[in-house]
Design a protein around this motif. Structure first.
Motif, PDB file in Angstrom:
ATOM      1  N   PHE A   3      -2.052   4.523  -4.538  1.00  0.00           N
ATOM      2  CA  PHE A   3      -1.491   3.276  -4.020  1.00  0.00           C
ATOM      3  C   PHE A   3      -1.433   2.262  -5.147  1.00  0.00           C
ATOM      4  N   TYR A  47      -6.060   6.835  -3.439  1.00  0.00           N
ATOM      5  CA  TYR A  47      -6.407   6.396  -2.096  1.00  0.00           C
ATOM      6  C   TYR A  47      -7.563   7.268  -1.627  1.00  0.00           C
ATOM      7  N   THR A  51     -11.093   3.343   0.457  1.00  0.00           N
ATOM      8  CA  THR A  51      -9.908   2.488   0.582  1.00  0.00           C
ATOM      9  C   THR A  51      -9.569   2.295   2.059  1.00  0.00           C
ATOM     10  N   GLU A  52      -9.549   3.404   2.788  1.00  0.00           N
ATOM     11  CA  GLU A  52      -9.261   3.349   4.225  1.00  0.00           C
ATOM     12  C   GLU A  52     -10.266   2.442   4.937  1.00  0.00           C
TER      13      GLU A  52
END
Length: 175
Positions: A3, A47, A51-52
């Motif tokens: 990302f 990612y 990150t999530e």
């Protein structure tokens, strides 16, 4: 998936204050793209589950209206699996949050074209509330358009479109 950036408190990519995830990788390569640096699938950071988690936590703030996915290209097949896990989690844990997505692919390509053959396309689409679809066309660029770059793009209410089997636009003046 890589990302380019995550923008917290973003007010440019959908209504209200949002968290926006800019994924890396795009094969459209639209002339005049505002984010051409993110065309490269290897650009930016990896990612991860962390990150999530950070994205989901940011959405817990009551003033954040939802998540926006853009890029790069969220619907590139190599980006879909990670994004599907993210949107499934958001709809499960924070169902009141809206999910917007900006894609150079049209909804027709997602439902009946080359992307319909990718097993994650329809499940991903089923978790998106609003889709701004279509490639950016520099010759059709207008700064007066709401939440899109060129007049060929549409702002689609995805769930209503899937239910009715015909395109339902958020802004009826787009006809």
């Amino acid at each position: 998936m890589n990302f380019a950036t995550v923008k917290y408190n973003d007010v440019s990519n959908g209504p209200g204050i949002r968290t926006s995830l800019f994924v890396s990788g795009c094969t459209h390569r639209c002339k005049g793209c505002f984010n051409s640096v993110a065309w490269d699938f290897d650009y930016g950071e990896k990612y991860t589950k962390n990150t999530e988690n950070e994205i989901v936590e940011s959405l817990r703030s009551p003033y954040i209206k939802g998540l926006t996915l853009l890029g790069g290209e969220p619907f590139e097949p190599q980006n879909q699996e990670a994004l599907l896990a993210l949107v499934e989690r958001i709809k499960s844990e924070l169902p009141e949050k809206t999910i917007w997505c900006f894609s150079g692919y049209t909804i027709e390509e997602m439902l009946g074209g080359k992307l319909s053959e990718v097993k994650t396309t329809l499940p991903l689409l089923k978790h998106i509330d609003v889709l701004v679809d279509g490639k950016f066309v520099e010759e059709l660029k207008s700064l007066t358009l709401k939440f899109k770059g060129s007049s060929n793009q549409r702002t689609i209410l995805v769930q209503e479109t899937l239910e009715k089997g015909e395109i339902v636009l958020l802004y009826q003046e787009e006809k």
